[in-house]
Design an enzyme around this catalytic site. Sequence first.
Site, mmCIF file in Angstrom:
data_model
loop_
_atom_site.group_PDB
_atom_site.id
_atom_site.type_symbol
_atom_site.label_atom_id
_atom_site.label_comp_id
_atom_site.label_asym_id
_atom_site.label_seq_id
_atom_site.Cartn_x
_atom_site.Cartn_y
_atom_site.Cartn_z
ATOM 1 C CG HIS A 410 -1.726 1.250 1.366
ATOM 2 N ND1 HIS A 410 -1.305 2.321 2.117
ATOM 3 C CD2 HIS A 410 -2.884 1.626 0.792
ATOM 4 C CE1 HIS A 410 -2.190 3.290 2.026
ATOM 5 N NE2 HIS A 410 -3.164 2.892 1.231
ATOM 6 N NE ARG A 512 -12.865 3.867 -25.189
ATOM 7 C CZ ARG A 512 -11.539 3.957 -25.175
ATOM 8 N NH1 ARG A 512 -10.955 4.835 -24.367
ATOM 9 N NH2 ARG A 512 -10.802 3.184 -25.942
ATOM 10 N NE ARG A 560 -17.593 5.323 -28.179
ATOM 11 C CZ ARG A 560 -16.926 4.234 -27.787
ATOM 12 N NH1 ARG A 560 -16.320 3.474 -28.671
ATOM 13 N NH2 ARG A 560 -16.848 3.916 -26.501
ATOM 14 C CD GLU A 661 -18.240 0.589 -33.605
ATOM 15 O OE1 GLU A 661 -17.802 0.281 -32.486
ATOM 16 O OE2 GLU A 661 -19.272 1.255 -33.765
ATOM 17 C CB SER A 683 -9.590 -2.465 -35.051
ATOM 18 O OG SER A 683 -9.100 -2.127 -33.780
ATOM 19 C CB CYS A 734 -10.186 4.424 -32.206
ATOM 20 S SG CYS A 734 -11.834 3.763 -32.491
#
Length: 786
Positions: A410, A512, A560, A661, A683, A734
Site C-alpha cells: 500500500h 468516450r 463519441r 464497426e 477494429s 481507434c
Amino acid sequence: MGKYKYIKWFNEIDKNDIPIVGGKGANLGELTQKGVDVPPGFCVTAGAYTDFIKLSKLEDKIKEKIDGLDVEDSSELQKRAAEVRELINNCEIPEEIKSDIVDSYKEFSKNVKVENPEVAIRSSATAEDLPEASFAGQQDTYLHISGVEEVLNFSRKCWASLWTARAIYYREKQGFNHFEVALSVVVQKMVNSEKSGVMFTANPVNNQKDEIMINASWGLGEAVVSGTVTPDEYIFNKNDKKVSEKHIAEKITMIVKSEEEVGTVEVKVGDYLGFEKINEQCLTNKEILKLADYGMKIENMYGSHQDIEWAFDEDTKELYILQARPITTLKDGGESKTVTEKTELTSLVRGLAASPGIASGKVKNIKDINEISRVEDGDVLVTVMTNPDMVPAMRRASAVVTDEGGRTCHAAIVSRELGIPCIVGAKTASEVLKEGMEITVDATRGVVYDGIVLQEDKEEKAEAASGAAVVSEDLVNQLAPITATKIYMNLGEPSIIGRYKNLPFDGIGLMRTEFIFTNMVGAHPMYLVKTGQGDLLIDKMAEGITAVAQEIYPKPIVVRLSDFRTNEFRGLKGGDEVEPIENNPMIGWRGVSRYISPEYEEGFRLECKAMKKVREEYGLTNVWAMLPFVRTTWELKKVKQIMAEEGLVQDNSFKIWIMAEVPSVVFEAEEFAQLVDGFSIGSNDLTQLVMGADRDSGILNNMGYFDERNEAVKRAISILIKAAHKHGKTISICGQGPSQYPEFAEFLVQQGIDSMSVNPDTVAYTRRLVAGVEQRMILKKLREDR
C-alpha cells in the site's frame, strides 16, 4: 442463472459491467470469460447497495453525518466515518436483497459441492480499479468466511466500508460524488494459499515496460498487499524470459486462516512453517516462469499493464488469479534529478526504493493511526507500515519510510500515485529515525541519510537545455518525429487530461463519454427526462467535454456519443425501469439505433444539447461528434436530422464522424462517405463481426480467430480507406492494434490511413513507429525511381 435481481455470476459479466459489479467484479468476470483460472463466485450488484441505502432510508442520515466535513481534519473525519459505518452495520438488510444473497450462496455451495464453502468477500466500488482512478485499499476484504449468516454480515460490512475515512477522503480529493459511487460485493471461493502475492506486468519503480515485478510470501496475499511482511522480490525480463534479479527477504510473519474464529490471523513464519522458511526462496523458478507467462497473457488480453493478485493452492499446487487491475502509476520514463552532495553522507537506514525521488524534512514517527494529524506539510512520515487511513497524512508528507512492506504494498502504490519518494522494508526505520530529526530520503537508491544533504541543483535544472538531465514535456513533444499520418489519442476520463496534454498527439481521436455518464451523471438519461432533471446530464456532460477541449484547443477532439449497451445502461440509476433485457447486447439496441428510437430519442437530444453548449457557450469549436455502431444510411440520415434540430448542423466547422464497426458500413462505404466527414474504424467490433468471433471468447482468442491482422479484416479496412479517399473524407482507426503489431501499423500506413488513435501510454511509441514506416516507404520509392 439470470433469476436473481441483485446477483451476477462471474460467467455473466465482463469488463464492460463496471456500473453493475464495480471494477474488481468486472475484471473477475472478464478473466473468467477469457478462460483464466479464477476461483469461481458471484457478485452482489451495486444495485443491491443502492437499494439497501434507499429502502433503509439511510441517504439523508448519511448526508447529515458528512455535511460540512473538512476531510483534512483527520480526527473529525475518523469520527464521522465511524458513525456512518455504524448506521449501515446496525441496519437490517431488506428481505428482497437478503433472499437473493442467501439463495445464491446456497446455489454456489451446490456448484462447488461443499456445504457452507469458505469464501473471500471483497468490495468492488463502481469507481474502483478504473484505468485512471487508483483506489488502492479503499474498501475492505474479508477472508475465510463461511455460512449464510456470516456471508450476509460481511456483505453488509463491505457496504459499510464504502464509508471509511480513507474512502471518503479519496472521493473528495478525486472529485467523485459520494452518492454516485456504489459498491458491489464479490463472493469468491477461498483459495487455501500456500504462497501468494502481487505481480506487476511493468516495473512500477523504474517504469521499465519489459520487466515484470513479482512479490511473494508464505500464506495469504493480504500480508504482501498490506505490507505486513517484506516479501521476496523477483524481476523477470519479458524479452529473454529469464529472472534478472532476486531479492530474498526475511519473511517474519504470514497471514493464515484463524482456527478459533471467523476470518484470518497473523502468525510467525518460524512457528507455523519452521524457521528455515524465513529466509528460504518462496517461489521456485518454474513457478516464477508460470506466473510471468500468466501475467503477459493477461496484459495482452487487456492491452494495458496490469497489477495482478495471485495464489498457489496448498492442496492442488495450482496457480489461481484472484484479481487484475490496470497499473495507474506508470510514467513514460524514469525521472532523474541532478543532485550535488555538499557534505559527507551518513547513512541511517536502507530499504527498498519503492517510489523514486529525493526529499528532505523532519521525521514524524507515527505509531498509531490517531497520530496522523501530527504530520505537517513537508514532514517525512516514518512508520512500521502505512494503511489506507494514513492517506491524508501521506498527502502532506514530503516522503515516506516504512519498516515493513515490499514494492507492491500500500505505501508503495499510494506514494507512486502521489509522486512522493518512498522507501519500504527498512526494518529498523521506526526505531532509528527519531521524532524531529532532519533527514534526507533518497528513494532512488533506497537510503535514508542524516541531515539535509542532497539538494537539487536549481541552477543546473534551469539550464536543462545545456545538457542537464531534466527534460520538459514540451521539449519531448518538440523532439517527436513529424509524421504525415496523424497520431491521435484515446481518452475516457476527462480529469486526467492534464497528465497527458503535453504528449506528442495531434488531437483526441476518440473521447468516450461512458465515464461521464457513470461517474459524473450517474443516472439513466431517460430517468432524468422523466424526473425533470435533464439539465443535470447537459451540465455534467458539457463540463466533462469542456475540461478536455479547452486543454488541447485548437487541436480537434472527436467525442463519441453514448455507446452503452442495454446491460450497461441498466446499471445506471433508473436504468432497470427502462432498459430491456437482451440475450446479446453486443449486437443489440445500441448506438444510432438507440438514438432514433422513440424510447431514447429525448435522452439523445440531451447529449446533443450538451455538445451544443460546449461549442456555442464556451466557444470550443474544436469539438466534433462521432456516432457509434452505425448500421444503415437511412438511420444515419435520421439521426443527423435530430442533431440539426438541436443546433448541431454539419458544416465546415462542425464535423460528424461515424464508427466503422459493422460490415454493412464496409459494403456501402461509398454511400456512407457522402454523408459524413470522417470514419473511425473500431477494429475490435469490426474484427468480431467480420470473423463471427466473439471478442470476449477466450477459446476463440487463444485459437487466433480474433485478430485484426486477419486477411478478411484487412480487406475490409482497405475498402473503407479507398472509399473515404475517393470522396475526399478522412479515415482513422481507434484501438491498440497499430501499437501492438508493427506489421499492422505498416499495413495501415501503406493503405493510406489518415490517422491512428491510440491509448496515452502508446502515443509516443506509435508516432516513432509510424515515422519509421513512412521513412521506409519514402526510401523505397526513391530507390525504385532511381
